[in-house]
Scaffold this motif. Structure first.
Motif, PDB file in Angstrom:
ATOM      1  N   THR A  15       0.838  -1.131  -0.076  1.00  0.00           N
ATOM      2  CA  THR A  15      -0.090  -0.039   0.042  1.00  0.00           C
ATOM      3  C   THR A  15       0.772   1.330   0.013  1.00  0.00           C
ATOM      4  OG1 THR A  15      -1.593  -1.245   1.228  1.00  0.00           O
ATOM      5  CG2 THR A  15      -1.779   1.248   1.421  1.00  0.00           C
ATOM      6  N   LEU A  16       0.746   2.125  -0.942  1.00  0.00           N
ATOM      7  CA  LEU A  16       1.117   3.481  -1.019  1.00  0.00           C
ATOM      8  C   LEU A  16       0.152   4.454  -0.454  1.00  0.00           C
ATOM      9  CD1 LEU A  16       3.337   5.621  -1.742  1.00  0.00           C
ATOM     10  CD2 LEU A  16       2.043   5.721  -4.103  1.00  0.00           C
ATOM     11  N   HIS A  17       0.532   5.362   0.679  1.00  0.00           N
ATOM     12  CA  HIS A  17      -0.195   6.373   1.090  1.00  0.00           C
ATOM     13  C   HIS A  17      -0.106   7.690   0.492  1.00  0.00           C
ATOM     14  CE1 HIS A  17      -2.397   7.862   4.991  1.00  0.00           C
ATOM     15  NE2 HIS A  17      -2.777   8.558   3.754  1.00  0.00           N
ATOM     16  N   VAL A  18      -0.609   7.992  -0.468  1.00  0.00           N
ATOM     17  CA  VAL A  18      -0.335   9.382  -1.036  1.00  0.00           C
ATOM     18  C   VAL A  18      -1.003  10.426  -0.254  1.00  0.00           C
ATOM     19  CG1 VAL A  18      -0.822  10.600  -3.073  1.00  0.00           C
ATOM     20  CG2 VAL A  18      -0.349   8.333  -3.122  1.00  0.00           C
ATOM     21  N   CYS A  19      -0.364  11.828  -0.179  1.00  0.00           N
ATOM     22  CA  CYS A  19      -1.019  12.741   0.835  1.00  0.00           C
ATOM     23  C   CYS A  19      -0.883  12.141   2.253  1.00  0.00           C
ATOM     24  CB  CYS A  19      -2.120  13.498   0.211  1.00  0.00           C
ATOM     25  SG  CYS A  19      -2.102  13.924  -1.465  1.00  0.00           S
ATOM     26  N   CYS A  20       0.002  11.557   2.700  1.00  0.00           N
ATOM     27  CA  CYS A  20       0.109  10.847   3.839  1.00  0.00           C
ATOM     28  C   CYS A  20       0.013  11.912   5.158  1.00  0.00           C
ATOM     29  CB  CYS A  20       1.135  10.016   4.154  1.00  0.00           C
ATOM     30  SG  CYS A  20       2.775  10.667   4.035  1.00  0.00           S
ATOM     31  N   GLY A  21       0.635  13.064   5.104  1.00  0.00           N
ATOM     32  CA  GLY A  21       0.638  13.828   6.212  1.00  0.00           C
ATOM     33  C   GLY A  21       1.540  13.358   7.348  1.00  0.00           C
ATOM     34  N   LEU A  22       0.979  13.372   8.357  1.00  0.00           N
ATOM     35  CA  LEU A  22       1.645  12.801   9.719  1.00  0.00           C
ATOM     36  C   LEU A  22       1.212  11.020   9.860  1.00  0.00           C
ATOM     37  CD1 LEU A  22       1.779  15.511  12.103  1.00  0.00           C
ATOM     38  CD2 LEU A  22       3.522  14.781  10.532  1.00  0.00           C
ATOM     39  N   LEU A  25      -0.111   5.060   8.264  1.00  0.00           N
ATOM     40  CA  LEU A  25      -0.712   4.056   7.547  1.00  0.00           C
ATOM     41  C   LEU A  25      -0.070   3.943   6.062  1.00  0.00           C
ATOM     42  CD1 LEU A  25      -4.567   4.901   8.034  1.00  0.00           C
ATOM     43  CD2 LEU A  25      -3.410   2.789   8.732  1.00  0.00           C
ATOM     44  N   GLY A  26       0.267   2.640   5.696  1.00  0.00           N
ATOM     45  CA  GLY A  26       0.741   2.383   4.275  1.00  0.00           C
ATOM     46  C   GLY A  26       2.082   1.754   4.559  1.00  0.00           C
ATOM     47  N   ASP A  27       2.265   0.982   3.637  1.00  0.00           N
ATOM     48  CA  ASP A  27       3.877   0.448   3.576  1.00  0.00           C
ATOM     49  C   ASP A  27       4.742   1.383   3.104  1.00  0.00           C
ATOM     50  OD1 ASP A  27       2.893  -2.380   4.358  1.00  0.00           O
ATOM     51  OD2 ASP A  27       2.097  -2.273   2.316  1.00  0.00           O
ATOM     52  N   ILE A  28       4.361   2.470   2.164  1.00  0.00           N
ATOM     53  CA  ILE A  28       5.000   3.403   1.709  1.00  0.00           C
ATOM     54  C   ILE A  28       4.250   4.500   1.826  1.00  0.00           C
ATOM     55  CG2 ILE A  28       6.344   4.432  -0.418  1.00  0.00           C
ATOM     56  CD1 ILE A  28       6.121   1.323  -1.468  1.00  0.00           C
ATOM     57  N   ARG A  50       1.268   0.453 -12.414  1.00  0.00           N
ATOM     58  CA  ARG A  50       0.636  -0.626 -11.606  1.00  0.00           C
ATOM     59  C   ARG A  50       1.753  -0.959 -10.635  1.00  0.00           C
ATOM     60  NH1 ARG A  50      -3.242  -4.492 -15.029  1.00  0.00           N
ATOM     61  NH2 ARG A  50      -4.402  -2.513 -15.969  1.00  0.00           N
ATOM     62  N   GLY A  51       2.585  -0.108 -10.042  1.00  0.00           N
ATOM     63  CA  GLY A  51       3.619  -0.504  -8.848  1.00  0.00           C
ATOM     64  C   GLY A  51       3.395  -0.715  -7.742  1.00  0.00           C
ATOM     65  N   VAL A  52       2.016  -0.629  -7.259  1.00  0.00           N
ATOM     66  CA  VAL A  52       1.537  -0.813  -5.814  1.00  0.00           C
ATOM     67  C   VAL A  52       0.339  -1.570  -5.982  1.00  0.00           C
ATOM     68  CG1 VAL A  52       2.815   0.904  -4.618  1.00  0.00           C
ATOM     69  CG2 VAL A  52       0.636   1.440  -5.562  1.00  0.00           C
ATOM     70  N   ASP A  53      -0.178  -2.480  -4.790  1.00  0.00           N
ATOM     71  CA  ASP A  53      -1.637  -3.201  -5.180  1.00  0.00           C
ATOM     72  C   ASP A  53      -2.649  -2.248  -4.534  1.00  0.00           C
ATOM     73  OD1 ASP A  53      -0.490  -5.900  -5.491  1.00  0.00           O
ATOM     74  OD2 ASP A  53       0.406  -5.495  -3.649  1.00  0.00           O
ATOM     75  N   THR A  54      -2.286  -1.344  -3.622  1.00  0.00           N
ATOM     76  CA  THR A  54      -3.187  -0.700  -3.140  1.00  0.00           C
ATOM     77  C   THR A  54      -2.644   1.331  -3.211  1.00  0.00           C
ATOM     78  OG1 THR A  54      -4.465  -2.256  -1.792  1.00  0.00           O
ATOM     79  CG2 THR A  54      -4.968   0.210  -1.169  1.00  0.00           C
ATOM     80  N   VAL A  55      -3.838   1.872  -3.299  1.00  0.00           N
ATOM     81  CA  VAL A  55      -3.378   3.411  -3.156  1.00  0.00           C
ATOM     82  C   VAL A  55      -4.289   4.020  -2.206  1.00  0.00           C
ATOM     83  CG1 VAL A  55      -4.284   4.558  -5.057  1.00  0.00           C
ATOM     84  CG2 VAL A  55      -2.329   5.651  -4.039  1.00  0.00           C
ATOM     85  N   LEU A  56      -3.944   4.603  -0.969  1.00  0.00           N
ATOM     86  CA  LEU A  56      -4.522   5.167  -0.288  1.00  0.00           C
ATOM     87  C   LEU A  56      -4.598   6.686  -0.323  1.00  0.00           C
ATOM     88  CD1 LEU A  56      -6.492   5.450   2.213  1.00  0.00           C
ATOM     89  CD2 LEU A  56      -4.439   4.909   3.735  1.00  0.00           C
ATOM     90  N   CYS A  57      -5.219   7.492  -0.623  1.00  0.00           N
ATOM     91  CA  CYS A  57      -5.336   8.986  -0.794  1.00  0.00           C
ATOM     92  C   CYS A  57      -6.041   9.660   0.135  1.00  0.00           C
ATOM     93  CB  CYS A  57      -5.243   9.486  -2.181  1.00  0.00           C
ATOM     94  SG  CYS A  57      -4.736  10.996  -2.713  1.00  0.00           S
ATOM     95  N   ASP A  58      -5.664  10.727   0.822  1.00  0.00           N
ATOM     96  CA  ASP A  58      -6.565  11.766   1.358  1.00  0.00           C
ATOM     97  C   ASP A  58      -6.197  13.120   1.022  1.00  0.00           C
ATOM     98  OD1 ASP A  58      -8.232  13.384   3.074  1.00  0.00           O
ATOM     99  OD2 ASP A  58      -7.560  12.309   5.173  1.00  0.00           O
TER     100      ASP A  58
END
Length: 130
Positions: A15-22, A25-28, A50-58
């Motif tokens: 999982t890549l967490h985009v716009c993660c802030g503080l 969560l996420g592997d990257i 398609r470099g990650v399985d899941t992208v989480l974005c807030d």
């Protein structure tokens, strides 16, 4: 706390967490500020197709119109399996397909309100590759 648990549980694979802030969560973790593992603009992600399985974005709620479009395109480009998008809008068309490319379909939606007096609701939309 409950939202963090939910988000953790619905992530699939790497999982890549985009716009993660503080958030941890996420592997990257990726953010434009020096808080994540990768420092980059979310509208120009330095991740292969398609470099990650899941992208989480807030993402920030004040993003410019074109930046928002570029962000949604980039999330699609880098994701193999699942896009989890948290915002005040749903990036889906009337048929429940991801706005930027229709090979992802809306599979779940969660709505919650932070503990602030006039808190804006948060919509967590989950899209899975068809």
């Amino acid at each position: 706390l409950m939202i963090r648990i939910l988000l953790y549980e619905i992530c699939v694979g790497c999982t890549l967490h985009v716009c993660c802030g503080l958030s941890l969560l996420g592997d990257i973790r990726l953010d434009i500020c020096a808080v994540g593992d990768i420092i980059a603009d979310a509208a120009k992600l330095p991740i292969k197709d398609r470099g990650v399985d899941t992208v989480l974005c807030d993402p920030p709620y004040n993003g410019k119109f074109q930046w928002n479009h570029d962000l949604l395109s980039e999330l699609h480009r880098i994701t193999k399996q699942r896009i989890i998008f948290q915002h005040w809008f749903l990036p889906a068309n009337k048929n429940g397909l991801y706005k930027k490319c229709h090979d992802f379909e809306l599979t779940d939606v969660w709505v919650w309100q932070p503990r602030t007096y006039f808190g804006r609701v948060q919509v967590i939309s989950i899209f899975d590759r068809k």
